[in-house]
Design a protein around this motif. Sequence first.
Motif, PDB file in Angstrom:
ATOM      1  N   ASN A 168      -7.657   0.711 -31.539  1.00  0.00           N
ATOM      2  CA  ASN A 168      -8.650   0.256 -30.570  1.00  0.00           C
ATOM      3  C   ASN A 168      -8.382  -1.207 -30.259  1.00  0.00           C
ATOM      4  N   VAL A 169      -8.670  -1.599 -29.031  1.00  0.00           N
ATOM      5  CA  VAL A 169      -8.531  -3.001 -28.647  1.00  0.00           C
ATOM      6  C   VAL A 169      -9.867  -3.486 -28.102  1.00  0.00           C
ATOM      7  N   CYS A 170     -10.399  -4.522 -28.748  1.00  0.00           N
ATOM      8  CA  CYS A 170     -11.649  -5.125 -28.279  1.00  0.00           C
ATOM      9  C   CYS A 170     -11.298  -6.299 -27.365  1.00  0.00           C
ATOM     10  N   VAL A 171     -12.009  -6.403 -26.252  1.00  0.00           N
ATOM     11  CA  VAL A 171     -11.743  -7.448 -25.266  1.00  0.00           C
ATOM     12  C   VAL A 171     -13.006  -8.273 -25.053  1.00  0.00           C
ATOM     13  N   PHE A 179     -10.892 -16.072 -18.780  1.00  0.00           N
ATOM     14  CA  PHE A 179     -10.144 -16.241 -20.032  1.00  0.00           C
ATOM     15  C   PHE A 179     -10.599 -15.157 -21.002  1.00  0.00           C
ATOM     16  N   ARG A 180      -9.646 -14.578 -21.735  1.00  0.00           N
ATOM     17  CA  ARG A 180      -9.987 -13.459 -22.613  1.00  0.00           C
ATOM     18  C   ARG A 180      -9.318 -13.578 -23.973  1.00  0.00           C
ATOM     19  N   THR A 181      -9.866 -12.842 -24.922  1.00  0.00           N
ATOM     20  CA  THR A 181      -9.246 -12.693 -26.241  1.00  0.00           C
ATOM     21  C   THR A 181      -9.190 -11.196 -26.556  1.00  0.00           C
ATOM     22  N   TYR A 182      -8.148 -10.790 -27.297  1.00  0.00           N
ATOM     23  CA  TYR A 182      -7.959  -9.386 -27.659  1.00  0.00           C
ATOM     24  C   TYR A 182      -7.969  -9.247 -29.179  1.00  0.00           C
ATOM     25  N   LEU A 183      -8.428  -8.103 -29.632  1.00  0.00           N
ATOM     26  CA  LEU A 183      -8.344  -7.759 -31.048  1.00  0.00           C
ATOM     27  C   LEU A 183      -7.861  -6.319 -31.181  1.00  0.00           C
ATOM     28  N   LEU A 184      -6.752  -6.119 -31.885  1.00  0.00           N
ATOM     29  CA  LEU A 184      -6.261  -4.774 -32.195  1.00  0.00           C
ATOM     30  C   LEU A 184      -6.816  -4.373 -33.555  1.00  0.00           C
ATOM     31  N   SER A 185      -7.409  -3.199 -33.636  1.00  0.00           N
ATOM     32  CA  SER A 185      -8.024  -2.773 -34.887  1.00  0.00           C
ATOM     33  C   SER A 185      -8.029  -1.252 -35.004  1.00  0.00           C
ATOM     34  N   ILE A 186      -7.901  -0.784 -36.247  1.00  0.00           N
ATOM     35  CA  ILE A 186      -8.050   0.655 -36.500  1.00  0.00           C
ATOM     36  C   ILE A 186      -9.528   1.025 -36.463  1.00  0.00           C
ATOM     37  N   SER A 187     -10.367   0.117 -36.965  1.00  0.00           N
ATOM     38  CA  SER A 187     -11.810   0.355 -37.084  1.00  0.00           C
ATOM     39  C   SER A 187     -12.569  -0.338 -35.967  1.00  0.00           C
ATOM     40  N   VAL A 198     -16.992 -14.240 -33.413  1.00  0.00           N
ATOM     41  CA  VAL A 198     -16.992 -15.609 -33.938  1.00  0.00           C
ATOM     42  C   VAL A 198     -15.659 -16.285 -33.635  1.00  0.00           C
ATOM     43  N   GLU A 199     -14.550 -15.573 -33.885  1.00  0.00           N
ATOM     44  CA  GLU A 199     -13.221 -16.135 -33.627  1.00  0.00           C
ATOM     45  C   GLU A 199     -13.016 -16.383 -32.130  1.00  0.00           C
ATOM     46  N   SER A 200     -13.608 -15.537 -31.288  1.00  0.00           N
ATOM     47  CA  SER A 200     -13.506 -15.723 -29.834  1.00  0.00           C
ATOM     48  C   SER A 200     -14.298 -16.949 -29.388  1.00  0.00           C
ATOM     49  N   PHE A 201     -15.504 -17.124 -29.946  1.00  0.00           N
ATOM     50  CA  PHE A 201     -16.301 -18.311 -29.619  1.00  0.00           C
ATOM     51  C   PHE A 201     -15.556 -19.582 -30.025  1.00  0.00           C
ATOM     52  N   GLU A 202     -14.916 -19.530 -31.192  1.00  0.00           N
ATOM     53  CA  GLU A 202     -14.156 -20.696 -31.659  1.00  0.00           C
ATOM     54  C   GLU A 202     -12.944 -20.954 -30.763  1.00  0.00           C
ATOM     55  N   ALA A 203     -12.333 -19.884 -30.279  1.00  0.00           N
ATOM     56  CA  ALA A 203     -11.141 -20.020 -29.424  1.00  0.00           C
ATOM     57  C   ALA A 203     -11.478 -20.678 -28.086  1.00  0.00           C
ATOM     58  N   VAL A 204     -12.658 -20.369 -27.519  1.00  0.00           N
ATOM     59  CA  VAL A 204     -13.040 -20.954 -26.228  1.00  0.00           C
ATOM     60  C   VAL A 204     -13.813 -22.254 -26.400  1.00  0.00           C
ATOM     61  N   GLY A 205     -14.191 -22.569 -27.646  1.00  0.00           N
ATOM     62  CA  GLY A 205     -14.842 -23.859 -27.921  1.00  0.00           C
ATOM     63  C   GLY A 205     -16.328 -23.893 -27.687  1.00  0.00           C
ATOM     64  N   GLY A 206     -16.993 -22.727 -27.669  1.00  0.00           N
ATOM     65  CA  GLY A 206     -18.438 -22.712 -27.471  1.00  0.00           C
ATOM     66  C   GLY A 206     -18.960 -21.308 -27.292  1.00  0.00           C
ATOM     67  N   VAL A 207     -20.258 -21.217 -26.976  1.00  0.00           N
ATOM     68  CA  VAL A 207     -20.923 -19.913 -26.850  1.00  0.00           C
ATOM     69  C   VAL A 207     -21.523 -19.785 -25.458  1.00  0.00           C
ATOM     70  N   PRO A 208     -21.234 -18.705 -24.728  1.00  0.00           N
ATOM     71  CA  PRO A 208     -21.852 -18.505 -23.411  1.00  0.00           C
ATOM     72  C   PRO A 208     -23.338 -18.168 -23.555  1.00  0.00           C
ATOM     73  N   LYS A 209     -24.062 -18.266 -22.458  1.00  0.00           N
ATOM     74  CA  LYS A 209     -25.508 -18.038 -22.515  1.00  0.00           C
ATOM     75  C   LYS A 209     -25.850 -16.560 -22.723  1.00  0.00           C
TER      76      LYS A 209
END
Length: 364
Positions: A168-171, A179-187, A198-209
Amino acid sequence: MHIKIDVNTEIEVKELTDLPKLKIFMESLNMKINKSKLARDLKVDRRTIDKYLNGYQPTNKRKRKSKIDDYYDVIKLLLLDESPQKFYYKRVLWQYLKDNYNLDCADSSFRAYISRKPEFQQYFDSRKGRTARRETARFETAPAEQAQLDWKENIKYITSDGEVLYVNVCVFLLSYSRFRTYLLSISKSQSILFSFLVESFEAVGGVPKTLLVDNMKTVMDEPRTQYQPGKINERFYQFAKDFGIEVKPCIAGRPQTKAKVEAPMKILDEIHAYQGKFNYEELHAFVQKLCNRVNNQYHQGTGRIPILHLEHEKNLLNPLPKENLRDFYKIDHIPVKVNTSNMVSFKSNMYSVPPGYIGKTVGL
C-alpha cells in the motif's frame, strides 16, 4: 450552315505530373509515346517516365524514420501479455524507457507514435476502464489551508525473488503547493498512519489547518454520507487535537471531492512497470524516488514546481507541536540482529525475515 472548329493538337509537358494527361491524349490519337525522348527532355530515368505514365502520384510528405523506431522491439517485448510488467498508461511506458533505455523524446511525441501503431494502441485500449464521470467545479485552496490524505491499496507486486506482496502507498499532499510525501507499507494500521503524518508534517515544516480524508477505518468509526455527518474515532480525534488540525471526511462515494490527491494516484501505477525487478527495500527506494521526481516537476494545474511552491506555503503553516509529543506518535525503529535461523526476536516471539540477512542488523 458552315461551322469552323479549331482543334488544339498540342500539349506541353513541363514536368512529370503532366505525363498522365499526355498518355490519355496520345492514346486517343492512337499514337505511340517516345519514352526515351521524354526521359532526355525531363532529365530522368526512362523507368521513371514509365512509372508516371502508369498513374504514379507522388506524395507531398517525406517518409522519415522516427527515432522511436529504434525502440520498437523493446516496446514490443515490454507489451507482451506474458510479461509480468504492466503499463496502464503510455506516459508510464515513456518514463520507463526514458529511465532505463535513454529514450530522448517528448511525452506527447511518444504517445502520438504509440497511437499510430495499432499493435501497441490495442494494448492500452484493452486496459482502459471507462466509467461515467460526474462534472465537478474546480477550486483552489489558500496556502496552508488544507492537506489531503489517501491510500492506494493492495497493489500486487512480484519481487525480484519471486515473492508476491500486497503493498500500500499512503499519499499526503498539500492542496496549495501540491507538494507530497509517500509511504510504502505492507500494513495500513493506525500507528503507521500516525507516524507517517508526523513525518510528513516535519518534512513540510508545519501543520495545515485542515486534513481532508476519505472514510478509512483508521480515521472514521462511522462513515460520512449524504445524510450522516460520520464519526471520527477517538484516537484520531486526539491526534488531530494534539496537532491543532481539523479533520474533514469526504462524503462516501465522492472521490472527486479530494481530486487533488486522487488524480496523482495514477502516477503510482508506474510501480507495475517494475514488476519482478525490485526486492521490497528497492521498491521502497523507488517509491521515494518517484515522489522526489514529481515534487521537482512542473505541475500543469498550478503552473509551478511543487518543491519551489512549498516555500510560499511553509511560513504560513501552523507550528509543529513539541518534539516529545511528536515522538509519542512515531514508530521507533528498533535495531535487531538476524540469527543463524534467519529469524529475529521481538517481544518474546520469533519472526522470519527474507533470505540473505543472517548475521545482519535490521530495523523493526
